[in-house]
Motif scaffolding. Structure first.
Motif, PDB file in Angstrom:
ATOM      1  N   ASN A   1     -10.709  12.880  13.048  1.00  0.00           N
ATOM      2  CA  ASN A   1     -10.842  14.016  12.446  1.00  0.00           C
ATOM      3  C   ASN A   1     -10.680  13.990  10.927  1.00  0.00           C
ATOM      4  OD1 ASN A   1      -9.842  14.315  15.275  1.00  0.00           O
ATOM      5  ND2 ASN A   1      -8.986  16.339  14.566  1.00  0.00           N
ATOM      6  N   GLU A   2     -11.537  14.813  10.247  1.00  0.00           N
ATOM      7  CA  GLU A   2     -11.556  14.905   8.758  1.00  0.00           C
ATOM      8  C   GLU A   2     -10.376  15.299   8.260  1.00  0.00           C
ATOM      9  OE1 GLU A   2     -14.796  17.275   7.153  1.00  0.00           O
ATOM     10  OE2 GLU A   2     -16.078  16.532   8.668  1.00  0.00           O
ATOM     11  N   SER A   3     -10.084  14.789   6.968  1.00  0.00           N
ATOM     12  CA  SER A   3      -8.701  14.834   6.561  1.00  0.00           C
ATOM     13  C   SER A   3      -7.704  13.951   6.984  1.00  0.00           C
ATOM     14  CB  SER A   3      -8.247  16.452   6.564  1.00  0.00           C
ATOM     15  OG  SER A   3      -7.800  16.684   7.896  1.00  0.00           O
ATOM     16  N   THR A   4      -7.768  13.109   8.107  1.00  0.00           N
ATOM     17  CA  THR A   4      -6.854  12.226   8.474  1.00  0.00           C
ATOM     18  C   THR A   4      -7.006  11.024   8.156  1.00  0.00           C
ATOM     19  OG1 THR A   4      -7.756  11.917  10.694  1.00  0.00           O
ATOM     20  CG2 THR A   4      -6.343  13.976  10.341  1.00  0.00           C
ATOM     21  N   LEU A   5      -7.586  10.607   6.909  1.00  0.00           N
ATOM     22  CA  LEU A   5      -7.717   9.292   6.627  1.00  0.00           C
ATOM     23  C   LEU A   5      -6.716   8.830   5.687  1.00  0.00           C
ATOM     24  CD1 LEU A   5      -9.571   6.848   5.724  1.00  0.00           C
ATOM     25  CD2 LEU A   5     -10.679   8.155   3.913  1.00  0.00           C
ATOM     26  N   PHE A   6      -5.930   7.880   6.000  1.00  0.00           N
ATOM     27  CA  PHE A   6      -4.801   7.415   5.144  1.00  0.00           C
ATOM     28  C   PHE A   6      -5.313   6.035   4.900  1.00  0.00           C
ATOM     29  CE2 PHE A   6      -2.976  10.673   8.112  1.00  0.00           C
ATOM     30  CZ  PHE A   6      -2.097  11.223   7.334  1.00  0.00           C
ATOM     31  N   ILE A   7      -5.182   5.583   3.544  1.00  0.00           N
ATOM     32  CA  ILE A   7      -5.430   4.354   3.040  1.00  0.00           C
ATOM     33  C   ILE A   7      -4.337   3.758   2.220  1.00  0.00           C
ATOM     34  CG2 ILE A   7      -7.161   3.077   1.577  1.00  0.00           C
ATOM     35  CD1 ILE A   7      -9.334   4.537   2.551  1.00  0.00           C
ATOM     36  N   SER A   8      -4.105   2.344   2.438  1.00  0.00           N
ATOM     37  CA  SER A   8      -3.156   1.773   1.680  1.00  0.00           C
ATOM     38  C   SER A   8      -3.889   0.427   1.234  1.00  0.00           C
ATOM     39  CB  SER A   8      -2.212   1.493   2.463  1.00  0.00           C
ATOM     40  OG  SER A   8      -1.026   0.847   1.871  1.00  0.00           O
ATOM     41  N   GLN A   9      -3.689  -0.254  -0.062  1.00  0.00           N
ATOM     42  CA  GLN A   9      -3.910  -1.411  -0.436  1.00  0.00           C
ATOM     43  C   GLN A   9      -2.899  -2.415  -0.612  1.00  0.00           C
ATOM     44  OE1 GLN A   9      -7.395  -1.674  -3.258  1.00  0.00           O
ATOM     45  NE2 GLN A   9      -6.446  -3.490  -4.152  1.00  0.00           N
ATOM     46  N   VAL A  10      -2.876  -3.576   0.316  1.00  0.00           N
ATOM     47  CA  VAL A  10      -1.686  -4.229   0.126  1.00  0.00           C
ATOM     48  C   VAL A  10      -2.271  -5.920  -0.189  1.00  0.00           C
ATOM     49  CG1 VAL A  10       0.021  -2.975   1.421  1.00  0.00           C
ATOM     50  CG2 VAL A  10      -1.596  -4.449   2.618  1.00  0.00           C
ATOM     51  N   SER A  11      -1.415  -6.851  -0.037  1.00  0.00           N
ATOM     52  CA  SER A  11      -1.755  -8.214  -0.386  1.00  0.00           C
ATOM     53  C   SER A  11      -1.968  -8.529   1.135  1.00  0.00           C
ATOM     54  CB  SER A  11      -0.697  -8.980  -0.914  1.00  0.00           C
ATOM     55  OG  SER A  11       0.527  -8.975  -0.030  1.00  0.00           O
ATOM     56  N   TYR A  12      -2.510  -9.688   1.225  1.00  0.00           N
ATOM     57  CA  TYR A  12      -2.752 -10.313   2.777  1.00  0.00           C
ATOM     58  C   TYR A  12      -1.720 -10.596   3.311  1.00  0.00           C
ATOM     59  CZ  TYR A  12      -4.778 -13.503   5.869  1.00  0.00           C
ATOM     60  OH  TYR A  12      -5.458 -14.125   7.422  1.00  0.00           O
ATOM     61  N   VAL A  13      -0.609 -11.282   2.344  1.00  0.00           N
ATOM     62  CA  VAL A  13       0.614 -11.426   3.080  1.00  0.00           C
ATOM     63  C   VAL A  13       1.452 -10.492   3.750  1.00  0.00           C
ATOM     64  CG1 VAL A  13       2.889 -12.594   2.799  1.00  0.00           C
ATOM     65  CG2 VAL A  13       0.785 -13.791   1.979  1.00  0.00           C
ATOM     66  N   GLU A  14       1.630  -9.128   2.604  1.00  0.00           N
ATOM     67  CA  GLU A  14       2.077  -8.168   2.996  1.00  0.00           C
ATOM     68  C   GLU A  14       1.713  -7.485   4.352  1.00  0.00           C
ATOM     69  OE1 GLU A  14       3.553  -5.165  -0.449  1.00  0.00           O
ATOM     70  OE2 GLU A  14       1.567  -6.400  -0.974  1.00  0.00           O
ATOM     71  N   PHE A  15       0.313  -7.443   4.192  1.00  0.00           N
ATOM     72  CA  PHE A  15      -0.259  -6.973   5.487  1.00  0.00           C
ATOM     73  C   PHE A  15       0.227  -7.703   6.991  1.00  0.00           C
ATOM     74  CE2 PHE A  15      -3.787  -6.820   8.724  1.00  0.00           C
ATOM     75  CZ  PHE A  15      -3.650  -5.597   9.134  1.00  0.00           C
ATOM     76  N   LEU A  16      -0.044  -9.039   6.810  1.00  0.00           N
ATOM     77  CA  LEU A  16       0.427  -9.712   7.941  1.00  0.00           C
ATOM     78  C   LEU A  16       1.690  -9.840   8.337  1.00  0.00           C
ATOM     79  CD1 LEU A  16      -2.047 -13.121   7.627  1.00  0.00           C
ATOM     80  CD2 LEU A  16      -2.430 -10.828   9.106  1.00  0.00           C
ATOM     81  N   ASP A  17       2.660  -9.642   7.250  1.00  0.00           N
ATOM     82  CA  ASP A  17       4.035 -10.003   7.628  1.00  0.00           C
ATOM     83  C   ASP A  17       4.657  -8.498   7.744  1.00  0.00           C
ATOM     84  OD1 ASP A  17       6.091 -11.689   8.203  1.00  0.00           O
ATOM     85  OD2 ASP A  17       6.840 -11.559   6.129  1.00  0.00           O
ATOM     86  N   ARG A  18       3.929  -7.532   8.084  1.00  0.00           N
ATOM     87  CA  ARG A  18       4.512  -6.022   8.002  1.00  0.00           C
ATOM     88  C   ARG A  18       5.612  -5.765   8.825  1.00  0.00           C
ATOM     89  NH1 ARG A  18      -0.090  -7.011  10.349  1.00  0.00           N
ATOM     90  NH2 ARG A  18      -0.667  -6.155  12.344  1.00  0.00           N
ATOM     91  N   VAL A  19       5.613  -6.405   9.959  1.00  0.00           N
ATOM     92  CA  VAL A  19       6.761  -5.937  10.935  1.00  0.00           C
ATOM     93  C   VAL A  19       7.983  -6.603  10.565  1.00  0.00           C
ATOM     94  CG1 VAL A  19       7.504  -6.358  13.356  1.00  0.00           C
ATOM     95  CG2 VAL A  19       4.941  -5.847  12.805  1.00  0.00           C
TER      96      VAL A  19
END
Ligand code: FAD
Length: 543
Positions: free
Chosen positions: A361-379
């Motif tokens: 659905n247009e308008s539902t694009l959520f983007i974030s830029q994080v480091s690789y470690v932040e992404f993998l260790d997000r939980v």
């Protein structure tokens, strides 16, 4: 209470993200003819202490931690905990118990980080082996140029090592493992005994497909090195083998050049078929596509946008909010593109191109830029927040299912919104994988079709609640979901399986059951290992 539940959900969404058993029913056909063993008596336990020569130590007090796990529902007290400092500590213990014969009743359970859900790493009046103790005295050896055969980099690690530690050490060499779990505070041995599935599995397969050598201590105490070529029956058996054929003590894990940064993206769908079409399209175009593909379901979750606002950019939150308020059930595709610092100029265009092929659905694009470690260790970030509130150690009646592609629409129709009125007890992950690119000789059981979905109901229960966030209610929902799978013949398989009877295990393994039993007889003939899975019981029938 509801407030707590919402809080749990909001945090767990980043996952994406996000006893009584009848011992006599556990026998296999052949084991069933045997005499049931008594529990170990004091004499057999104390003889362990007197007779074993160990580099590490065996403890008989302060055993409570080994009777607990992440599931927080099952408690089996061991008689002792072994804190090994060497592989021979493990091999000596098991061989000693093996020599005692079947009547001692003593069993042994390797315990990784104890993040099982139903006591799988516990041993009632047996010996629990603290695998993290072994990791403390073993080194991680990096082979940057691979070996003569593979020529690709790998790390030789202790099976008691945590994936998060492997990540940090590998990054020092500019490398990283290829296939992950959503949460990294788990041990190598613990995830390899199941499979280790996450958003990279569509390209690299699960973690059990990304190891090429193992060291294993069998149920007789023998230390065996195995690969796809050498002792291959044991190699494939222990991968996904639920700890039944041996204790993994070391593993060679494949590595690849590590990226630095990640574009982390969420887009929403109101239509299930469009959502799954896009997911299936993405996993089929392996190269040049995204590097991580998952998804989740949101049922009656209008408040979720507020939570996302702090970490994701979105051009039109008002429109996105409208979708949530108009649609009872919304599907979120979660994808990630890895990149190196030097590619940061080109990455936006690349991502835009890939996104242009999708039908969210247009308008539902959520983007974030994080480091690789932040992404993998997000939980882990969520874990710390939940721990602070005392909400990490609640019961976790999780249900993980593998649903064949041709049945996913029916599954969704029956379960989302009908059995589950909302998703406030925890996230529901849903994403496809294609096993035609996997090595399927391991013990892991999957549906018959090549493409199947992992659907994970990651519920947290409020300990004293009798409401819809209470344990009994969630368990009854899980039961209804399993019943739907059965009556509608959806041919699902459980991941991180849990059963109480031999017949259920037989059904789970299907045509592979005989092979599973054969391997048990071959490598752990007295059924000493990993009783908490409740597949076999220590018996006198074999030998
Ligand atoms: P434990 O719970 O200690 O052990 C698990 C089983 O393996 C037990 O039967 C144990 O006896 C046996 N075992 C342990 N070590 C060894 C060994 N060295 N040799 C042989 N057998 C051994 N799974 C996924 O696939 N993907 C995910 O994204 C994912 N996310 C998760 C997120 C959270 C928050 C949690 C709690 C679990 C998640 N899991 C996931 C499930 C997880 O992979 C399994 O529960 C895993 O077994 C936990 O690892 P552990 O080290 O805690 O193992």
């Amino acid at each position: 209470m509801l407030k707590h539940t919402n809080f749990v959900f909001e945090i767990l969404i980043t996952f994406i993200l996000g006893c009584n058993f009848d011992r006599n029913k556990m026998f296999t056909k052949n084991f069933a003819t045997s005499t049931t063993c008594d529990l170990p008596n004091h004499a057999s336990i104390s003889s362990l202490n007197r007779s074993l020569k160990l580099d590490g130590e065996i403890q008989f007090e302060n055993l409570r931690y080994a009777a607990k796990d992440f599931g927080n529902r099952y408690t089996y007290h061991p008689a002792a905990i072994l804190n090994p400092k060497s592989v021979s500590d493990i091999s000596n213990l098991i061989n000693f118990i093996f020599q005692m014969g079947p009547t001692s009743g003593l069993t042994v359970a390797p315990r990784g980080h104890g993040h099982s859900l139903e006591g799988q790493a516990q041993a009632h009046q047996g010996v629990v082996i603290n695998m993290e103790s072994l990791a403390k005295s073993q080194e991680m050896n990096f082979h940057i140029n691979g070996d003569t055969k593979t020529k690709t980099p790998f790390v030789d690690v202790s099976a008691g090592a945590l994936w998060i530690d492997i990540l940090h050490e590998s990054l020092k060499h500019g490398l990283a493992p290829k296939s992950w779990t959503d949460y990294l505070h788990l041990t190598v041995g613990g995830t390899l005994s199941n499979a280790g599935i996450s958003g990279q599995a569509f390209r690299h397969g699960p973690q059990i497909n990304n190891v090429h050598q193992l060291e294993v201590v069998t149920g007789t105490g023998q230390v065996v090195t195995c690969t796809k070529e050498i002792n291959s029956d044991l190699f494939y058996g222990v991968l996904g083998g639920l700890g039944q054929f041996g204790i993994i003590t070391r593993a060679h894990i494949s590595l690849e050049p590590a990226p630095k940064m990640v574009k982390w993206i969420r887009v929403l769908y109101s239509d299930f078929a469009t959502f799954t079409d896009d997911q299936e399209h993405l996993i089929s175009s392996s190269n040049g596509s995204f590097d991580y593909i998952e998804g989740f379901v949101l049922i009656n979750r209008t408040g979720i946008l507020n939570n996302w606002r702090s970490s994701f950019k979105n051009k039109d939150t008002v429109q996105a909010g409208r979708l949530f308020s108009e649609e009872k059930t919304v599907y979120c595709l979660e994808i990630a593109k890895y990149f190196k610092q030097e590619d940061s100029v080109k990455i936006d265009q690349k991502v835009e191109n890939l996104l242009s092929k999708l039908n969210y659905n247009e308008s539902t694009l959520f983007i974030s830029q994080v480091s690789y470690v932040e992404f993998l260790d997000r939980v882990h970030v969520s874990e710390l927040k939940l721990q602070e509130k005392g909400l990490w150690d609640v019961p976790h009646p999780w249900l993980n299912l593998l649903v064949p592609k041709t049945k996913i629409y029916k599954f969704a129709n029956e379960v989302f919104g009908k059995i589950l009125p909302d998703t406030s007890n925890g996230p529901i992950l849903i994403y496809p994988v294609d096993k035609s690119r996997w090595d399927t000789k391991t013990s892991m059981v999957t549906p018959n079709e090549d493409v199947f979905y992992l659907v994970a109901f990651l519920s947290s229960a409020m300990p004293s609640s009798t409401g819809t966030d209470g344990l009994d209610y969630i368990l009854s929902q899980n039961k209804r979901i399993l019943e739907v799978c059965e009556t509608a013949k959806l041919e699902t398989k459980q991941y991180l399986p849990h059963y109480n009877t031999q017949d259920e295990w037989k059904q789970h393994f299907g045509s592979r059951w005989d092979d599973f039993v054969r391997r048990k007889y071959t490598y752990d003939p007295l059924a000493i290992l990993t009783p908490g899975q409740r597949i076999f019981q220590k018996s006198v029938s074999f030998l």
